[in-house]
Design a protein around this motif. Structure first.
Motif, PDB file in Angstrom:
ATOM      1  N   PRO A 166      -7.692   5.920  -9.184  1.00  0.00           N
ATOM      2  CA  PRO A 166      -6.895   4.916  -8.468  1.00  0.00           C
ATOM      3  C   PRO A 166      -6.082   4.034  -9.404  1.00  0.00           C
ATOM      4  O   PRO A 166      -6.500   3.743 -10.527  1.00  0.00           O
ATOM      5  CB  PRO A 166      -7.956   4.060  -7.751  1.00  0.00           C
ATOM      6  N   THR A 167      -4.923   3.617  -8.924  1.00  0.00           N
ATOM      7  CA  THR A 167      -4.106   2.625  -9.629  1.00  0.00           C
ATOM      8  C   THR A 167      -4.361   1.258  -8.989  1.00  0.00           C
ATOM      9  O   THR A 167      -5.137   1.134  -8.034  1.00  0.00           O
ATOM     10  CB  THR A 167      -2.611   2.952  -9.493  1.00  0.00           C
ATOM     11  N   GLU A 168      -3.649   0.242  -9.484  1.00  0.00           N
ATOM     12  CA  GLU A 168      -3.768  -1.100  -8.884  1.00  0.00           C
ATOM     13  C   GLU A 168      -3.065  -1.171  -7.527  1.00  0.00           C
ATOM     14  O   GLU A 168      -3.219  -2.154  -6.810  1.00  0.00           O
ATOM     15  CB  GLU A 168      -3.141  -2.159  -9.813  1.00  0.00           C
ATOM     16  N   LEU A 169      -2.284  -0.136  -7.181  1.00  0.00           N
ATOM     17  CA  LEU A 169      -1.625  -0.116  -5.870  1.00  0.00           C
ATOM     18  C   LEU A 169      -2.522   0.657  -4.910  1.00  0.00           C
ATOM     19  O   LEU A 169      -2.713   1.877  -5.069  1.00  0.00           O
ATOM     20  CB  LEU A 169      -0.252   0.575  -5.970  1.00  0.00           C
ATOM     21  N   PRO A 170      -3.100  -0.004  -3.909  1.00  0.00           N
ATOM     22  CA  PRO A 170      -3.969   0.716  -2.986  1.00  0.00           C
ATOM     23  C   PRO A 170      -3.253   1.935  -2.400  1.00  0.00           C
ATOM     24  O   PRO A 170      -2.055   1.888  -2.103  1.00  0.00           O
ATOM     25  CB  PRO A 170      -4.267  -0.332  -1.894  1.00  0.00           C
ATOM     26  N   ARG A 230       0.857  -1.191   0.000  1.00  0.00           N
ATOM     27  CA  ARG A 230       0.000   0.000   0.000  1.00  0.00           C
ATOM     28  C   ARG A 230       0.895   1.244   0.000  1.00  0.00           C
ATOM     29  O   ARG A 230       1.899   1.295   0.724  1.00  0.00           O
ATOM     30  CB  ARG A 230      -0.887  -0.007   1.260  1.00  0.00           C
ATOM     31  N   ALA A 231       0.546   2.231  -0.839  1.00  0.00           N
ATOM     32  CA  ALA A 231       1.278   3.503  -0.832  1.00  0.00           C
ATOM     33  C   ALA A 231       0.898   4.254   0.444  1.00  0.00           C
ATOM     34  O   ALA A 231      -0.293   4.396   0.757  1.00  0.00           O
ATOM     35  CB  ALA A 231       0.911   4.327  -2.052  1.00  0.00           C
ATOM     36  N   VAL A 237      -2.184   8.931  -1.717  1.00  0.00           N
ATOM     37  CA  VAL A 237      -1.141   9.719  -2.387  1.00  0.00           C
ATOM     38  C   VAL A 237      -1.583   9.907  -3.843  1.00  0.00           C
ATOM     39  O   VAL A 237      -1.954   8.937  -4.516  1.00  0.00           O
ATOM     40  CB  VAL A 237       0.218   8.985  -2.360  1.00  0.00           C
ATOM     41  N   VAL A 238      -1.562  11.159  -4.302  1.00  0.00           N
ATOM     42  CA  VAL A 238      -1.910  11.448  -5.705  1.00  0.00           C
ATOM     43  C   VAL A 238      -0.634  11.862  -6.420  1.00  0.00           C
ATOM     44  O   VAL A 238       0.006  12.851  -6.037  1.00  0.00           O
ATOM     45  CB  VAL A 238      -2.944  12.582  -5.815  1.00  0.00           C
TER      46      VAL A 238
END
Ligand code: GLY
Length: 392
Positions: A334-338, A193-194, A210-211
């Motif tokens: 959103p990306t695939e990384l939560p 997760r980021a 995080v953007v």
């Protein structure tokens, strides 16, 4: 200068990149009650310092970009209210001019190209009127006598991107956005997760979300797993600024565009007397050198279009980097990384897409849902699974 020691190091939302896209995301997120921070050594900098600020959903339409067109048009429609809100809130004038655009042809090839563009615009339900050469010159008497026809598009306007960036910084400050004036060095990922970034001065900033909104630099943040690294590349644009004398009335009353021997060209006259002439489009990596050749070509083509420009003082030459994406459209959501979202890849349309990007990003940050209008622009369209899916 980095962030003062008293600045909070944790937030609900951390935006990496303080260009107009990062700033509008932060402002709108803060308006939704999210504790928001921006990390950037120079908020308000970036490509907006170079961009001409055309809001050209119709005249900058390209084949194969019909999906993007819907987002461009949606954002153009929001501009009057967006600009008024920003000015009311901050007291900053944005140079928003509802002046329309004239796209003209100088030779038969240009005219054929414009005729095709006109047909595409009409098929797409857009308002655009074909004018003969003399009608173009009646609207803009300083155009070269050889102009062979053009498209009058009264709905394509302009804004001053430098003023816009300045106002967005002020709006963020008023909304309580925290600025960390330092480079983000690396994304922190904990248990898939980021969770924040580590800055160039070694500080750890933490956030629920995080953007990554770092324009052409978005694909370069260390620590972002390859599978979610945005496929964004820099596309160089050289731009000139000239000063129009106030005494003789305006040289041009609206934005004028043309394709001169295959090179797109535009002249954007501001109320301040500034005339912006752009732009080259060069795939040269991170190079931002202003070249003699680039300046020469822009001046040569602009002179062919409006001969009087050679009398004007040349006040600035500059190059910037557009964040190009594989399909010329932005990556939003959103990306695939939560925990990691993107707002990047706006390519030629960053200024135009600023209002809708702010709304889309604030919505997804506050609710977890990407609004319908933004679904085609999910970053997941470039994930390995999406790219290997076979059409049925
Ligand atoms: N939208 C103008 C440019 O990208 O040059």
């Amino acid at each position: 200068m980095s962030s003062p020691p008293s600045s909070p190091r944790t937030s609900d939302v951390l935006v990496v990149g303080g260009g107009i896209i990062g700033l509008v995301t932060a402002w709108r997120a803060a308006q939704r009650g999210l504790a928001t921070a921006v990390v950037d050594p120079e908020p308000g900098g970036g490509a907006a310092q170079v961009a001409a600020g055309m809001l050209a959903a119709v005249t900058e339409l390209h084949y194969g970009e019909q999906t993007l067109l819907a987002l461009n048009v949606a954002s153009a429609r929001r501009y009057p209210q967006f600009a008024a809100e920003l000015t009311d809130l901050t007291g900053h004038e944005l140079g928003y001019r509802r002046c329309g655009t004239l796209a003209v042809a100088l030779d038969v090839d240009d005219r054929a190209h414009l005729r095709e563009l006109h047909a595409l615009q009409r098929r797409s339900g857009l308002e655009s009127e074909w004018l003969a050469g003399r009608e173009c010159r009646r609207l803009e008497p300083m155009l070269a006598p050889g102009v062979r026809g053009g498209l009058r598009v009264d709905g394509d306007h302009q804004i001053d991107p430098r003023r816009l960036a300045h106002a967005l910084v002020a709006a963020c400050e008023r909304a309580g956005v925290v600025f960390h004036r330092v480079w983000a060095d690396r994304l922190t990922v904990v248990r898939d997760r980021a969770t924040g970034v580590v800055t160039a001065d070694g500080a750890a900033l933490e956030a629920e979300q995080v953007v990554l909104a770092a324009g052409s630099l978005s694909g370069r943040l260390a620590g972002v797993p390859d599978s979610v690294l945005p496929p964004v590349r820099p596309v160089k644009g050289q731009v000139l600024r000239l000063a129009m004398p106030r005494s003789h009335g305006p040289l041009l009353s609206r934005t004028v565009r043309a394709v001169v021997r295959g090179n797109p060209l535009y002249l954007v006259p501001r109320e301040s007397g500034e005339l912006v002439v752009g732009a080259t489009s060069e795939e040269l990596g991170w190079d931002t050198t202003v070249t003699a050749g680039g300046v020469y070509e822009l001046l040569r083509d602009a002179h062919e279009l409006v001969p009087g420009i050679t009398e004007l003082p040349l006040t600035e030459t500059r190059a910037g980097l557009r964040p190009g994406s594989p399909d010329n459209a932005p990556l939003l959501g959103p990306t695939e990384l939560p925990g990691l979202l993107l707002a990047t890849g706006h390519y030629r349309n960053g200024v135009l897409l600023t209002p809708v990007t702010g709304d889309v990003m604030a919505h997804v940050l506050a609710t977890g849902e990407l609004p319908d209008e933004a679904r085609p622009f999910t970053p997941r369209r470039f994930s390995a699974a999406a790219l290997t899916e076979q059409p049925v």
